[in-house]
Motif scaffolding. Sequence first.
Motif, short mmCIF file in Angstrom:
data_model
loop_
_atom_site.label_atom_id
_atom_site.label_comp_id
_atom_site.label_asym_id
_atom_site.label_seq_id
_atom_site.Cartn_x
_atom_site.Cartn_y
_atom_site.Cartn_z
N CYS A 246 0.84 -1.21 0.00
CA CYS A 246 0.00 0.00 0.00
C CYS A 246 0.87 1.25 0.00
CB CYS A 246 -0.93 -0.02 1.20
SG CYS A 246 -2.17 -1.35 1.18
N ARG A 251 -1.66 3.73 -2.17
CA ARG A 251 -3.10 3.45 -2.16
C ARG A 251 -3.46 2.72 -0.88
NH1 ARG A 251 -4.81 3.62 -7.74
NH2 ARG A 251 -3.00 3.64 -9.16
N SER A 252 -4.69 2.88 -0.47
CA SER A 252 -5.17 2.17 0.72
C SER A 252 -5.49 0.72 0.36
CB SER A 252 -6.42 2.85 1.28
OG SER A 252 -7.48 2.78 0.34
N SER A 254 -8.21 -0.97 0.99
CA SER A 254 -9.56 -1.10 0.42
C SER A 254 -9.60 -0.64 -1.02
CB SER A 254 -10.54 -0.29 1.27
OG SER A 254 -10.15 1.09 1.30
N ALA A 255 -8.80 0.36 -1.36
CA ALA A 255 -8.78 0.84 -2.75
C ALA A 255 -8.07 -0.16 -3.66
CB ALA A 255 -8.08 2.19 -2.83
N ARG A 257 -8.01 -3.35 -3.39
CA ARG A 257 -8.84 -4.53 -3.62
C ARG A 257 -9.82 -4.35 -4.76
NH1 ARG A 257 -8.49 -5.13 2.12
NH2 ARG A 257 -10.42 -3.96 2.45
N ARG A 258 -9.97 -3.13 -5.26
CA ARG A 258 -10.85 -2.91 -6.42
C ARG A 258 -10.11 -3.18 -7.73
NH1 ARG A 258 -12.35 1.91 -3.46
NH2 ARG A 258 -11.09 3.16 -4.91
N TYR A 259 -8.81 -3.44 -7.65
CA TYR A 259 -8.01 -3.59 -8.85
C TYR A 259 -7.46 -5.01 -8.95
CZ TYR A 259 -7.90 1.55 -8.81
OH TYR A 259 -8.25 2.88 -8.80
N ARG A 290 -0.68 5.98 -7.17
CA ARG A 290 -1.89 6.80 -7.12
C ARG A 290 -1.71 8.12 -7.86
NH1 ARG A 290 -4.96 8.75 -1.56
NH2 ARG A 290 -6.77 9.72 -2.57
#
Length: 613
Positions: A246, A251-252, A254-255, A257-259, A290
């Motif tokens: 991270c 990036r966090s 949670s962010a 995990r969207r990728y 990011r």
Amino acid sequence: METESEPYVRLATLRQLHDVVGELNTARSLADTLQTVADGIVKGLGYELACVNLVQPDGDLVVAAFSGNAAAEALITGRVGARASWERRLSMGETWGELRYIPHTEGWILLEDDVPQWYTEGPDPRFEDEWHPQDRLYAPMYAPGGGRELLGVISVDRPRGGRRPGPWGREALQMYASQAAIAISNARLRANMQRALVRLEREQQALRASEESFRQAFEYAPSGMAIAEMGGDQHGRLLRTNDALCRLLGRSASAIRRYSFSDLVHPEDIGTLLRTSAEGGRAELRLARRDSSYVWVSLRNSVVADTTDGPRFLLTHVEDIEERKRNELQLAHRASHDSLTGLPNSAELRARLSARLCERPGAISVRESAVQAVDKAFGGYEGGGPNGAYDEGGYGGVVPYGQGPGYNGTSGAAYAPVPTSPGSGYEPYEPYEPYERPYDPYADPTGERAFQGDGFDPSSGVAPLDHHVHTVAPGADPDDGSKGLAVLFCDLDGFKSINDRFGHNTGDAVLIEVARRLNTGVRDGDTVARLGGDEFVVLADGLGATDAADLAVRLRNAIIPPIRVDGRAVRVGASFGIGWASCGMTVEEVLKSADQRMYIEKRSRKTVHRRAG
């Protein structure tokens, strides 16, 4: 008397049998079960001695329990008899159903074998069914289920009353042995289950410890770690990342995990990523941060697979190699660029030029060298001299400086030293030093060239279709619109005197400034390289003859203005020779052609100076 009392004996025996069988099922371990079996025989079946021999994993039988005599128990418990000796015993004597009775008249031969045994001396029998101390009675125990797997053997001695057991006594012992086999099997099953439960609990504890160790190693690893899904609609989606990854990507969790990695990888590296994900290996590629910048990382993938369902997920180790890549690029840049000016060096120039050339001659005749053909096309080569010398007046590629209106950006006056006056701030600019390098005309010693690249056939002049875009020199007519790859060879005039007079530091500063001016005067796609010393080469593609001449004028005019170094202004001039790269020529031939044109231009200008003086 015996016949009249037999029903009462059987009923009492049945009650005792029921009691001892019930006790068999209350034992809590295999050892307790075996001892209960031995005690039940003495207690409920009317024998003074009972021994339980249990089959071991290696097939031999061990005395596992003894009842009726403490001295005998201490003597033989734990001793082992060979399986072959037991099989011999179970094949001798009389068969009473499943029981085996060996009378003393036959059993004397067993006194010396290795089966543990206990017997007492006594008188010979006085009547037919009297028990002799050396009589033997065995009750084999077979595993339940109809098989004949031997679990053990019960041996008994000295029945109460001193008589051999009758039919009912034999049946009772046989039934008891059958129940004992069931109890032993159940005890073993319970023991196996308990061991399995203990083993399972230990494995679960080890698994929990391993998971905790993995979690800590994953979360607190100094480099990036990620777990990605494999297969299905969400293939490649990041399921879990650690703090180091991270931070690396800005990036966090949670962010991220969207990728998937394919969403973050540089477009040029997507092929490398796909191959690495499929094979499970190592790759070096760029991932997006990011802030839209990219960072070089090393990915090491491990495919975690299920033996039945195939790959389950991908464990990826992400290491930041940005600094190493930067150092590698710097080393590569240093190897291919001049350390003083930052321009591509001679090796890089040759590599770039070689990439544009092939051995296919194109439209050039195979009966003459490529250099001669290009020179002849531009009127600079007559080929009449014994050494292939150039005619000064025949050079038509570039109009000599001082001849032709507007070539040097003025009215066509000859280029002469800049006059100085007191207080002008400029150092006097000395005339050009005479060129002392020996002139070495370039010519093919054989007059022929055998081209072998691309499958070219010299007899037919036909070559197969290929993917290489062939480089061809423009035609001799400047108005025909043809274009090619121009090679401008630049040699500084007056640089040696500056270097000798003011020192190498001043000379280096002049070279750096000349390199900057040359770079400023060309297009983005052109190449300006330092060949060595005060020689530079410019590669400019897509130019016609007129365009190349104009470029040479612009670059020369850019070099002429004074260069201020350490409070003084110095000036250098430049001589340019224009050559053309063409497939069928080597790199050295191309550079040689441009170099020779530069010397022709330099000599022509010196002649003008002499005439002007």
